[in-house]
Write an enzyme that holds these catalytic residues in place. Structure first.
Site, PDB file in Angstrom:
ATOM      1  CE1 TYR A  24     -35.286 -23.201  44.611  1.00  0.00           C
ATOM      2  CE2 TYR A  24     -34.157 -23.277  46.711  1.00  0.00           C
ATOM      3  CZ  TYR A  24     -34.287 -23.705  45.411  1.00  0.00           C
ATOM      4  OH  TYR A  24     -33.418 -24.649  44.918  1.00  0.00           O
ATOM      5  CE  LYS A  45     -26.606 -19.443  31.806  1.00  0.00           C
ATOM      6  NZ  LYS A  45     -25.516 -20.261  31.261  1.00  0.00           N
ATOM      7  CG  ASP A  93     -22.893 -22.163  32.226  1.00  0.00           C
ATOM      8  OD1 ASP A  93     -22.604 -21.151  32.888  1.00  0.00           O
ATOM      9  OD2 ASP A  93     -23.026 -22.126  30.985  1.00  0.00           O
ATOM     10  CG  ASP A 131     -30.889 -26.104  46.921  1.00  0.00           C
ATOM     11  OD1 ASP A 131     -30.274 -26.893  47.658  1.00  0.00           O
ATOM     12  OD2 ASP A 131     -32.109 -26.211  46.683  1.00  0.00           O
ATOM     13  CG  ASP A 143     -26.827 -30.555  48.231  1.00  0.00           C
ATOM     14  OD1 ASP A 143     -26.556 -29.924  49.279  1.00  0.00           O
ATOM     15  OD2 ASP A 143     -27.860 -31.231  48.087  1.00  0.00           O
TER      16      ASP A 143
END
Ligand code: NAD
Length: 362
Positions: A141, A192, A224, A248, A252
C-alpha cells in the site's frame, strides 16, 4: 498513577457510543480505584466544523501527549463534497501516520450468546476469540515505485511495489509475540513464502524474533491456506500476524465470521504499545442521533486500551466479563437482536456499568 486518555468521539453515532463508554470508565474510577485524566478533542467532521481541519493541531497535540487514545467514529454524508484533504477520513489516516501506529490489532470475538449471528454453523464459531495483527504502515500500500504508465505499444500497465525492510518485519513480529504472551501463547505467521521473496525474508525474520519468545508456539501458513482455515475451523487460531495487504483481507473475513459489526473493537499500536482504540464500524449516519447504536464495540475498545496500552489486565477482564453478563441477561441492541426485543445505546451502557458494580461488590 494517573493515566492520560485522549477522547475523540467524532461524528454520527460517535458521541453516543462514546458517552456510554465514558460511563464505564467513570465506573472504573469510582469502584476499582482506576485513575485517569481525560482530554476531549474534535476529529473528522467535528474537527472540520470546529477548526476547519479533520485533524486540528490541538487534537494532534493532545493525542501526542496522551498515554492512549479512545476513538469513536468519523464521517457523514454532509462531508462527502469536501476536498479530499478536508474529508473526515483524512483526519483518521493522518493521526495514524503522525503517531506511527504500525501494528493493527483486529480481534474477532464471538460471544457464545450471539453465535446465531454468524453465517457459519454456530458450533464452528461459538466462543471464537482470535486476534489478527496486521502490519499497517508498510508493504504494497505504500511501496514505491507505483503508478500507471504507458508502454511503447500504447497499452497502459499498472504497477505497485511490495517491499518490507527487516526492521519493519521485526517490529510487527515483536508486537505480535508480545500480544500472544498476553493470550494463549500461540502465534501463526501468514505469508506467501512459496512465491514471494518478501515473504521469504518475512518468515526468516519472524523465526529469528521467535528465539526471544520461547514460551510462544510459532507456526506458519501460506495466505491461501490461512483464508481457507479461517472459514473451515477458525477456533484453531489464537494470534495471527501478517502483512498489510494480507491482513486487510483476512481481518475482514474474520470480522464477518462473527456477524456483528457493532461488537468488534480494534487497536493500532506504536513501537511502545501506545495506541489508538476504536470500534471497527463507522459513524452509521442512518441511525445517528436515534439512541439505537450498539456501544459494546467501543466499550470493548476501552477494555483493549486497558490491556494493551496501560497493562491493566484485571480491569480489561472485568469489562469483558460485564459485557458477557449483559448478553447472558438477554439484553440486545437492535443490530444483534435478530428482530427480537431490543434496548437502546444508553440502556446497554448502563447495564454494563451495573454488571461492573456487581463485580466490584463481590
Ligand atoms: P458503518 O459501519 O457506519 O455502517 C454500516 C451499517 O452498520 C449501517 O447500517 C449502520 O447502521 C450499522 N452499524 C454500524 N455501527 C453500528 C453500531 N454500533 N450499532 C448498530 N449498528 C451499527 O459503515 P458505512 O455506512 O459504510 O459508513 C458510514 C460512514 O462512516 C462513512 O462516512 C464512512 O466513511 C465512515 N466510516 C468511518 C470509519 C471509522 O471511523 N473508523 C470506518 C468505516 C466507515
Amino acid at each position: 498513577m494517573t493515566r492520560k486518555i485522549a477522547v475523540l468521539a467524532g461524528d454520527g453515532i460517535g458521541p453516543e457510543i462514546m458517552n456510554s463508554t465514558l460511563g464505564v470508565l467513570e465506573c472504573l474510577q469510582q469502584e476499582f480505584g482506576f485513575s485517569a485524566e481525560l482530554e476531549h478533542a474534535a476529529i473528522g467532521g467535528a474537527g472540520y466544523d470546529q477548526h476547519g481541519q479533520p485533524l486540528p493541531e490541538p487534537t494532534l497535540a493532545i493525542c501526542q501527549q496522551a498515554d492512549a487514545i479512545l476513538f469513536g467514529a468519523i464521517g457523514g454524508p454532509q462531508y462527502e463534497g469536501l476536498d479530499r484533504e478536508l474529508r473526515p477520513e483524512k483526519g483518521l489516516l493522518k493521526l495514524r501516520s503522525s503517531l506511527s501506529l504500525f501494528s493493527n490489532l483486529r480481534p474477532a470475538i464471538l460471544y457464545p450468546q450471539l453465535a446465531d449471528a454468524s453465517s457459519l454453523k454456530s458450533e464452528l464459531v461459538a466462543g471464537l476469540d482470535l486476534m489478527i495483527v496486521r502490519e499497517l504502515t508498510g508493504g504494497i500500500y505504500f511501496g514505491e515505485p507505483r503508478g500507471i504508465r504507458e508502454l511503447e505499444n500504447g497499452e497502459r500497465e499498472g504497477f505497485n511495489t511490495l517491499v518490507y525492510a527487516e526492521h519493519e518485519i521485526e517490529r510487527i513480529a515483536r508486537s505480535a509475540f508480545d500480544i500472544a504472551m498476553l493470550r494463549d501463547r500461540r502465534l501463526c505467521s501468514v505469508d506467501k513464502a512459496n512465491v514471494l521473496e518478501v515473504s521469504e525474508l518475512w518468515r526468516e525474520v519472524v523465526c529469528r524474533v521467535a528465539a526471544d519468545y520461547p514460551d510462544v508456539e510459532l507456526s506458519h501458513l501460506y495466505v491461501d491456506n490461512a483464508s481457507m482455515q479461517l472459514v473451515r475451523e477458525p477456533k484453531q487460531f489464537d494470534v495471527m500476524v501478517t502483512s498489510n495487504l494480507f491482513g486487510d483481507i483476512l481481518s475482514d473475513t474474520a470480522a464477518m465470521l462473527t456477524g456483528s459489526i457493532g461488537m468488534l473493537p480494534s487497536a493500532s499500536l506504536d513501537v511502545n504499545a501506545k495506541g489508538m482504540y476504536e470500534p471497527i464500524h463507522g459513524s452509521a449516519p442512518d441511525i445517528a442521533g436515534k439512541g439505537l447504536a450498539n456501544p459494546l464495540a467501543t466499550i470493548l475498545s476501552l477494555a483493549m486500551l486497558l490491556r494493551y496500552s496501560l497493562g491493566e489486565l484485571a480491569l480489561a477482564d472485568h469489562i469483558e466479563a460485564a459485557v458477557g453478563e449483559v448478553l447472558d441477561q438477554g439484553l440486545r441492541t437492535a443490530d444483534i437482536a435478530a428482530g427480537g426485543d431490543s434496548v437502546g445505546t444508553t440502556e446497554m451502557g448502563m447495564a454494563v456499568v451495573a454488571a461492573l458494580r456487581r463485580a466490584a461488590d463481590r
